[in-house]
Every structure is written in structure tokens, then in C-alpha cells.
Design an enzyme around this catalytic site. Structure first.
Site, PDB file in Angstrom:
ATOM      1  CG  ASN A   1      66.323   2.419  21.118  1.00  0.00           C
ATOM      2  OD1 ASN A   1      66.574   1.464  20.398  1.00  0.00           O
ATOM      3  ND2 ASN A   1      66.763   3.643  20.856  1.00  0.00           N
TER       4      ASN A   1
ATOM      5  CD  GLU B   1      71.662   6.439  19.357  1.00  0.00           C
ATOM      6  OE1 GLU B   1      71.250   5.321  19.008  1.00  0.00           O
ATOM      7  OE2 GLU B   1      71.832   6.758  20.558  1.00  0.00           O
TER       8      GLU B   1
ATOM      9  CD  GLU C   1      64.802   9.217  22.935  1.00  0.00           C
ATOM     10  OE1 GLU C   1      65.049   8.443  23.858  1.00  0.00           O
ATOM     11  OE2 GLU C   1      65.134   9.004  21.765  1.00  0.00           O
TER      12      GLU C   1
ATOM     13  N   GLY D   1      72.341   8.796  26.449  1.00  0.00           N
ATOM     14  CA  GLY D   1      73.569   8.019  26.668  1.00  0.00           C
ATOM     15  C   GLY D   1      74.669   8.786  27.374  1.00  0.00           C
TER      16      GLY D   1
ATOM     17  N   GLY E   1      70.112   2.590  27.533  1.00  0.00           N
ATOM     18  CA  GLY E   1      71.036   1.809  28.369  1.00  0.00           C
ATOM     19  C   GLY E   1      70.361   1.016  29.481  1.00  0.00           C
TER      20      GLY E   1
HETATM   21  P1  PGA Z   1      69.653   6.281  27.008  1.00  0.00           P
HETATM   22  O1  PGA Z   1      69.070   6.261  25.503  1.00  0.00           O
HETATM   23  O2  PGA Z   1      68.524   5.879  27.929  1.00  0.00           O
HETATM   24  O3  PGA Z   1      70.772   5.299  27.017  1.00  0.00           O
HETATM   25  O4  PGA Z   1      70.106   7.686  27.282  1.00  0.00           O
HETATM   26  C1  PGA Z   1      67.786   6.699  25.222  1.00  0.00           C
HETATM   27  C2  PGA Z   1      67.501   6.534  23.742  1.00  0.00           C
HETATM   28  O5  PGA Z   1      68.406   6.688  22.921  1.00  0.00           O
HETATM   29  O6  PGA Z   1      66.364   6.242  23.343  1.00  0.00           O
END
Ligand code: PGA
Length: 245
Positions: A5, A92, A162, A168, A230
Site C-alpha cells: 500500500n 487512515e 491491521e 506506521g 512503509g
Molecule cells: P505500515 O502500514 O506497514 O507502514 O505500518 C501498513 C498499512 O497502512 O497498510
């Protein structure tokens, strides 16, 4: 199954350069590899991914077929660019753009009606976990998110667990915490559809997945892959994770 993503990162040129660099590094892996770039990179990403084992998807869609919705993107527009899957209800979007379970359900139905593979993203916040509400939250997000989805469409969805506190933040869930949540999600899918279908629906883990924590996560029975933010932005780290499958 591994999904990258990219959120609001990479121009269309950067997207196609990334895919060209990634494709030869992952030819031997067993995973299905998906990438969700930004809307403006979809066309170049789809073109570059042709003939590779990488599938391109979008990070969002509008729940309507078409109409006066300034700034929005429809399933037909996405499909015309070559898009095959779509992330729906990412935390998000839920938190910053006020997407509710009811809206997410409309988007799920729209995607299925128009033949896009939807990835339903769910997960509890840190506060909800501390209050012992994790299972209530997951149950509600699955129940409402999948409301009125015909049984035969159940085989055409992916679920991504998640935990919001892990996205993040570098605070990955332990493999056991993730496994417990996944097995609970599987139970909710069984209640929504039935046991054989619940077994078939891939449940991916997302939240601070990195090459050094992925192996212990993917070893767990109910973890079928990962949704990666990330660590999907860099060819070396992303291909490392993919090749661990
Ligand atoms: P992250 O994000 O791997 O940076 O923690 C995961 C996501 O938002 O799908």
C-alpha cells in the site's frame, strides 16, 4: 499474498521504475503480489506490470456508479486503467476521512458488483485494545462491512487485519496477538458465510511488517499474507519480504 500500500507516495514515473526493478527479483516466489499505488500512477503501474506476476489495485473507490461527485473515482474508471483490486476501509480513511462501516459496506458492494476484488481493512485502535474491545470492534467491522454481500461473492474478498496502533508506528503485533485476532476474524467470517468459505478467504496482517518480523507472522496458521505500507516503498525490503513466502 502480499499487498503493498503505497499511500500518498511515488509519482507515475517512480511507480513504473519501481515495478520494473521489482519484477525480476520476485519471479521465483510463491506469493501473489499486489501493489496499490496512488490514482495518478495507476495507468503507468498497470502498463509496467503487464506480463509480470504483479497485480495493480487502487487504495479507494467511490461507492456510486457515476454522477456529480467532484474529485471522486468510480470502479469503471479504475477498471479502464487495468486495476483489478481495491483497498476498502483502510484505517487512515476511517480516521481521517470519516469513513463509516456503513459507507465501507457500500464500497464493498460496489466493488463486487463491478468485478473488482475488494480488500476489507479492519482493526482496533490502541484505546479499544486497552479497554478489551478488540473482538467487539472486529466483529462489528466484519458484520457491517460485509452486510448483504451474497454468499457467492464471499469467495471473492480478502480481509486485512491491521491494528491501528501498529500502522506506521514500528510497533508490530506479536505473532500470537495477530494470530488470535486472525482466528477471531475467521470465526466472524464463518458466522457471516460458512466454515469452508471462511477458510478460503485470505486474512492478511498489516502494521509495521518488515523483513525481520514477517517470517514469524506468516508461520501462523491463520495469517495468509501481509498488507505492507512503509516497507513496500523500497524495492530491496519489499522483495525480501515477498521472497520469504
Ligand atoms: P505500515 O502500514 O506497514 O507502514 O505500518 C501498513 C498499512 O497502512 O497498510
Amino acid at each position: 499474498m502480499i499487498i503493498g500500500n503505497w499511500k500518498m507516495h511515488k509519482t507515475s514515473l517512480e511507480a513504473s521504475q519501481f515495478i520494473s526493478a521489482l519484477a525480476p527479483k520476485i519471479t521465483a516466489c510463491n506469493a501473489s503480489v499486489f501493489i496499490a499505488p496512488s490514482y495518478t500512477s495507476l495507468y503507468s503501474a498497470c502498463k509496467t506490470a503487464e506480463g509480470t506476476n504483479i497485480t495493480i489495485g487502487s487504495q479507494n473507490l467511490n461507492e456510486h456508479l457515476e454522477g456529480a461527485y467532484t474529485g471522486e473515482i468510480s470502479t469503471m474508471m479504475l477498471k479502464a486503467e487495468g486495476v483489478e483490486f481495491v483497498l476498502i476501509g483502510h484505517s487512515e480513511r476511517r480516521q481521517r476521512y470519516m469513513e463509516t462501516d456503513a459507507l465501507i459496506n457500500k464500497k464493498m458492494i460496489r466493488a463486487l458488483q463491478d468485478d473488482l476484488l475488494p480488500v476489507l481493512c479492519i482493526g482496533e485502535t490502541e484505546q479499544e485494545r486497552k479497554k478489551g474491545l478488540t473482538q467487539d470492534v472486529l466483529k462489528q467491522q466484519i458484520k457491517v462491512g460485509l452486510k448483504n454481500i451474497p454468499f457467492e461473492d464471499g469467495a471473492e474478498i480478502i480481509v486485512a487485519y491491521e491494528p491501528v496502533w501498529a500502522i506506521g508506528t514500528g510497533k508490530v503485533a506479536t505473532a500470537q496477538i495477530a494470530q488470535d485476532a486472525h482466528s477471531f476474524c475467521r470465526k466472524c467470517l464463518k458466522d457471516t458465510f460458512n466454515a469452508p468459505l471462511a477458510k478460503k478467504i485470505p486474512i492478511l496482517y498489516g502494521g509495521s511488517v518488515k523483513p525481520d518480523n514477517f517470517a514469524s507472522l506468516i508461520a501462523k496458521e491463520d495469517i495468509d499474507g501481509a498488507l505492507i505500507g512503509g516497507a513496500s516503498l523500497n524495492v530491496e525490503t519489499f522483495s525480501k519480504i515477498i521472497n520469504l513466502c
